[in-house]
Scaffold this motif. Structure first.
Motif: not given
Length: 308
Positions: A244-251
């Motif tokens: 979740d954190d990696e997805s959020r940051d990349l988005l």
């Protein structure tokens, strides 16, 4: 340099998000053939996105040569503008959209008197909410290929629309980022935006026909084959397979690319203007600065195809 621009519903991240230095701003792919226009007179509004077209009466029948040049102009410039189309009516609107395909109604927009035509009216009782960069219908399995929008009533000042070139957004990512996102897919969903105004029963009814969908983060345009960045702030909710954190940051990093001014063109509406945009290659932003004055538009979205 860092950014502190938040995306609604997502935390601010403190890291460099934008490419710095000279940007690559190419109107077309390097191997695209040169185009000669015989029925159109084009005036670019920027070197790579947006051209105003003169010498065309869109209320008259569109012959095969004009249709071909309109399609080519849209592929080349991504957004094309036609001011002063004073005789442009609903029949002409439908005929113009038909140059590209069939109308695609939006389930969340009020419908006018003709199937496929959405009437978008905002005044003192309806503050505009479109002031966020987005791509229409990305929450559908086959997002709209484009849109044809005509102005019916515009405020004396304000109410502009901006478009961002998502080819340029992709081109200017770092090589490391391009490699990282090449094979990723993302979830697109209408629920976080349209859903907040709906009852549980309405949501459940729409979910049967509009479930969350997945599209590649990097899309090849269905008609040019050119790579572009395909995520947007309101409808792209997560990247598949990432924590979740990696997805959020990349988005955050990817969605913010549409906000870079060098990728954009801005249009000042006048009564009886007509604008056509490529909804896959661009995102757009309706500037909501005219409250409580009135702004009325009519739109036809053009049915698309699944993206790859």
């Amino acid at each position: 340099m860092t950014t502190t621009l938040p995306i609604p519903g997502r935390p601010v991240i403190d890291k460099p998000l934008y490419h710095h230095g000279r940007r690559t701003l190419e109107r077309t792919a390097a191997d695209a053939p040169a185009v000669e226009y015989r029925t159109l007179r084009l005036s670019p509004l920027t070197p790579h996105i947006g051209a105003e077209i003169a010498g065309v009466d869109l209320s008259a029948p569109i012959d095969a040569e004009l249709a071909d040049e309109l399609r080519q102009a849209l592929l080349e410039w991504k957004v094309i503008f036609f001011p002063g189309q004073h005789s442009f009516d609903t029949d002409a609107h439908l005929a113009l959209a038909g140059v590209w395909g069939e109308p695609e109604p939006n389930p969340f927009f009020p419908r006018g008197n003709v199937v496929g035509v959405s009437r978008l009216a905002k005044d003192a009782m309806a503050v505009g909410r479109e002031n966020i960069w987005h791509s229409d219908h990305s929450f559908m399995a086959a997002p709209a290929l484009g849109s044809v929008l005509r102005s019916v009533e515009v405020p004396a000042a304000g109410g502009d629309t901006m478009w961002a070139d998502m080819y340029a957004a992709y081109d200017n990512l770092t090589d490391a980022t391009k490699q990282r996102i090449e094979a990723l897919t993302a979830v697109h969903d209408w629920l976080p935006t349209w859903g907040h105004t709906m009852t549980d029963e309405q949501v459940a009814a729409l979910r049967a026909t509009l479930p969350p969908v997945e599209h590649p983060v990097v899309v090849r345009h269905p008609r040019t084959g050119r790579k572009l960045l395909y995520v947007n702030e309101p409808f792209t909710t997560r990247i598949v397979g990432l924590p979740d954190d990696e997805s959020r940051d990349l988005l955050n990093e990817l969605a913010l690319q549409a906000r870079i001014p060098e990728y954009q063109v801005r249009f000042r509406w006048q009564p009886d203007s007509v604008v056509i945009w490529d909804n896959i290659a661009t995102q757009h932003y309706a500037v909501s600065d005219y409250y409580p004055r009135r702004r009325v538009m009519e739109r036809i979205a053009i049915a698309g195809v699944p993206l790859s």
